[in-house]
Design an enzyme around this catalytic site. Structure first.
Site, PDB file in Angstrom:
ATOM      1  N   THR A 133      39.360  31.264  37.256  1.00 42.00           N
ATOM      2  CA  THR A 133      39.325  29.804  37.150  1.00 42.00           C
ATOM      3  C   THR A 133      39.666  29.307  35.750  1.00 42.00           C
ATOM      4  O   THR A 133      40.076  28.164  35.594  1.00 42.00           O
ATOM      5  CB  THR A 133      37.927  29.259  37.509  1.00 42.00           C
ATOM      6  OG1 THR A 133      36.982  29.729  36.542  1.00 42.00           O
ATOM      7  CG2 THR A 133      37.511  29.685  38.910  1.00 42.00           C
ATOM      8  N   ALA A 148      36.310  37.694  38.365  1.00 41.00           N
ATOM      9  CA  ALA A 148      36.130  38.956  37.657  1.00 41.00           C
ATOM     10  C   ALA A 148      35.412  38.751  36.331  1.00 41.00           C
ATOM     11  O   ALA A 148      35.836  37.946  35.499  1.00 41.00           O
ATOM     12  CB  ALA A 148      37.484  39.617  37.425  1.00 41.00           C
ATOM     13  N   GLN A 195      31.892  39.845  40.960  1.00 46.11           N
ATOM     14  CA  GLN A 195      32.842  40.945  40.869  1.00 46.11           C
ATOM     15  C   GLN A 195      32.838  41.487  39.441  1.00 46.11           C
ATOM     16  O   GLN A 195      32.981  40.730  38.487  1.00 46.11           O
ATOM     17  CB  GLN A 195      34.256  40.504  41.246  1.00 46.11           C
ATOM     18  CG  GLN A 195      35.252  41.653  41.264  1.00 46.11           C
ATOM     19  CD  GLN A 195      36.670  41.216  41.548  1.00 46.11           C
ATOM     20  OE1 GLN A 195      37.406  40.854  40.633  1.00 46.11           O
ATOM     21  NE2 GLN A 195      37.068  41.254  42.821  1.00 46.11           N
ATOM     22  N   TYR A 216      44.080  47.150  38.694  1.00 51.75           N
ATOM     23  CA  TYR A 216      43.164  47.148  37.564  1.00 51.75           C
ATOM     24  C   TYR A 216      42.634  48.564  37.341  1.00 51.75           C
ATOM     25  O   TYR A 216      43.052  49.513  38.011  1.00 51.75           O
ATOM     26  CB  TYR A 216      42.040  46.136  37.796  1.00 51.75           C
ATOM     27  CG  TYR A 216      42.533  44.707  37.853  1.00 51.75           C
ATOM     28  CD1 TYR A 216      43.396  44.213  36.873  1.00 51.75           C
ATOM     29  CD2 TYR A 216      42.157  43.853  38.890  1.00 51.75           C
ATOM     30  CE1 TYR A 216      43.860  42.909  36.924  1.00 51.75           C
ATOM     31  CE2 TYR A 216      42.628  42.548  38.946  1.00 51.75           C
ATOM     32  CZ  TYR A 216      43.472  42.073  37.961  1.00 51.75           C
ATOM     33  OH  TYR A 216      43.943  40.786  38.010  1.00 51.75           O
TER      34      TYR A 216
END
Length: 664
Positions: free
Chosen positions: A30, A61, A105, A174
């Protein structure tokens, strides 16, 4: 509640956590975070969506270690700092009354994202990231052990913050997927080689996290097939996931698709269908059936969620962009108000591209409140105690939004549109291939004006004298803009393209507005702006059977639109068209003649290019004459959107929204 959505509104248990329905918002960046500080904007953003009825929110994340920050931004959500606990508690106090469950997360970007201070990234192996282009420093065994402990410590902070669950990010190339994938894992120790070895780090992380959170908290993992030769694929991920279930390490499985070697797969645009990832993710969820499974893939309506649930492909469905556009999509569907739901149009501009200039954070083209929920939520609009007469001139997206918000305030609103239909320039954009969905926002706006009682007068051009006779308290001018065909280019304002007056030189509006226009066999598109307009025009011409050359001042084709991840899929469609497509970067159009153009480029100097049709995509000119006349007559006028300065759809809707709600 209608039985047709019975599965969607059925609760589901993840370990001991009861999710009230099967709709989720998966983790997504965001840019509202401030390191370990949970900002008011982030709290308000998630609270609005909890209030709107979503069952599960997975927070974006959170990095577990200072060696990696999202987008190399040191302000990204930081779960390695104890200060985050207070923010978690504050967020949960705001969200909890609505029954929504919240997971966090936990993430490390590996070789894609370093610490953001110039130090190199850490990677599984010495494989350079396509994002940074910097060789990483491979992790030593002691580094791996430190990261395992970091995941566990971050999980403890999640528990202390009062959240309901933890998700480990092992998708999208990732760090953990870098271990899983032979493409990025070339190690020859116990963390490389066989699938068991490549999964070892994930197993160690999950064991440490389970020990940290205790027996009751939900723990899950997000996986997904990667792109490119050697990427980890569905069969291997199915095997890994089933092993994790066998050992009691996960309570749910979140399956996505795509990575930084094929990012457009992860976030499909307007041209993709609901559930477009299921051919991949469905292979994994079909194999892993003993824990709840979550999928994503541009779902825009709860009917689509229900279809997936009934098919057995998943137990929970994520709707991220749909909730950016309409935080209350679940509640409005549940209460029979589907027609009031603001539609996501899949443009990827505000949520992903962040290219409109309205803010540097994630937003939404169709919903100007997204990201400003703490100060602009519709609950704060309120009803005026002093209703005024408001006249809006122009029925494009800016004018429609101005009329809508003014009506929400309780004002008497009259909207004048000269054309027989609303929508402004979007009436032309929608005619391009794969762009029809852009008009969904206009369809919704028009329906909302009807519901709110706005007096909409189509085919009603009005001049300054007519406006003045209305004796309106407020006038909002949203008369848009027109293409500029003067031949003056942005990168060469002191020059003028010779031959722009030729009959075969047209604008995108003229091109898309007339399917019967004779175009010939070849076209040159001069792109001076770099937006999706160029993609749309090229695809239209290719579908019409022309060979197309794009001449652009930029170093690549449609670079602004490229940030929305929609140009690569478009280029693939171009290649499949059977027609020739060519790009002349770093170039200017200097002269246009019947049948050809002279182009001057940095690479090739002056060359002649065949062109039966020339389409100019240059700056536009604001249609501001009416507001000038009204101001000269002493009338206060608010200009919005292109009438103020030609820009894009997001700024148009935002300015219309602020103008309408700002009338006291």
């Amino acid at each position: 509640m209608s039985s047709e959505l019975e599965r969607t509104f059925e609760p589901i248990a993840i370990r001991k956590t009861i999710i009230p329905n099967r709709v989720a918002i998966a983790a997504h960046e965001t840019r509202f975070a401030n390191g370990p500080v949970i900002t008011d904007a982030l709290v308000a953003y998630h609270t609005e969506r909890a209030k709107g009825g979503v069952g599960l929110i997975i927070l974006e994340a959170a990095t577990v270690h200072p060696s990696s920050t999202v987008s190399n931004n040191p302000a990204c959500l930081a779960a390695y700092d104890d200060r985050i606990i207070e923010g978690y508690q504050r967020l949960m106090a705001a969200v909890r009354p609505y029954g929504t469950r919240v997971f966090q997360q936990l993430w490390h970007g590996g070789h894609h994202f370093g610490p953001g201070d110039g130090r190199p990234p850490r990677g599984v192996s010495a494989v350079t990231s396509p994002i940074l282009g910097v060789p990483p420093v491979p992790l030593e065994r002691e580094d791996i052990a430190e990261l395992v402990s970091a995941y566990a410590d971050a999980a403890r902070r999640v528990v202390a913050g009062g959240l309901d669950g933890v998700e480990i990010a092992a998708a999208h190339s990732y760090l953990i997927q870098q271990f899983l994938s032979p493409m990025t894992n070339t190690r020859d120790d116990e963390y490389g080689g066989s699938l068991e070895n490549r999964a070892r780090f994930l197993v160690e992380v999950l064991r440490a996290v389970r020990d940290a959170v205790g027996p009751d908290m939900a723990v899950g993992v997000r996986v997904g097939a990667g792109a490119g030769k050697g990427a980890v694929r569905e069969p291997e991920l199915s095997e890994v996931a089933n092993s994790l279930v066998d050992h009691g390490l996960i309570d749910y499985l979140n399956v996505s698709q795509g990575d930084f070697f094929g990012p457009h797969i992860a976030i499909g645009g307007m041209e993709t269908k609901a559930g477009y990832q299921l051919p991949s993710s469905g292979q994994i969820t079909a194999s892993v059936t003993r824990v709840p499974r979550l999928v994503t893939g541009r779902f825009r309506a709860l009917d689509e969620v229900e279809e997936v649930l009934r098919s057995g492909a998943a137990d929970i469905v994520s709707m991220v962009r749909a909730h950016l556009a309409a935080p209350d999509i679940v509640e409005k569907t549940r209460t029979g108000r589907r027609g009031e739901i603001r539609p996501c149009i899949g443009c990827n501009q505000g949520c992903l591209g962040v290219i409109s200039g309205t803010d540097t954070r994630t937003g939404c083209v169709v919903n100007p409140i997204a990201g400003f929920d703490d100060v602009l939520s519709e609950d704060q609009i309120g009803r005026t105690t002093n209703p005024r007469k408001v006249v809006v001139i122009g029925g494009g997206p800016a004018g429609l939004e101005a009329a809508r918000t003014a009506a929400l305030r309780g004002h008497e609103v009259v909207l004048y549109e000269a054309a027989p239909r609303l929508g402004g320039a979007l009436n032309f954009a929608r005619r391009a291939p794969n762009l029809g969905g852009i008009f969904d926002v206009v369809t919704w706006q028009e329906a909302e004006l009807g519901r709110l009682g706005v007096d909409v007068r189509k085919s009603s051009p009005i001049d300054a004298a007519g406006v003045l006779r209305q004796e309106a308290d407020f006038v909002i001018v949203a008369t848009g803009s027109v293409p500029d065909k003067s031949g003056v280019l942005i990168s060469a304002p002191g020059e003028r393209v010779a031959g722009v007056e030729e009959s075969h030189v047209i604008s995108s509006v003229e091109l898309l507005g007339d399917d019967k226009r004779e175009l010939g066999r070849t076209a040159v598109v001069y792109d001076d702006v770099g937006h999706y307009e160029s993609v749309a025009v090229v695809e239209y011409l290719l579908v019409r059977g022309l060979d197309v050359t794009v001449v652009t001042r930029f170093s690549s084709f449609a670079p602004v639109a490229d940030r929305t991840l929609r140009t690569v899929p478009a280029r693939k469609r171009f290649a499949e068209s059977g027609r020739r497509f060519d790009v002349r970067p770093n170039a200017l159009l200097t002269r246009i003649s019947p049948g050809s153009c002279v182009v001057h480029s940095v690479d090739h100097g002056e060359t002649e290019v065949a062109a039966d049709t020339v389409v100019l995509l240059t700056h536009r000119t604001a249609c501001d004459d009416l507001s000038v006349e009204l101001r000269a007559a002493g009338k206060a006028v608010s200009r919005v959107g292109d009438a103020l300065s030609p820009r894009d759809l997001q700024t148009a809707i935002r300015e219309g929204h602020l103008a309408g709600r700002g009338i006291l």
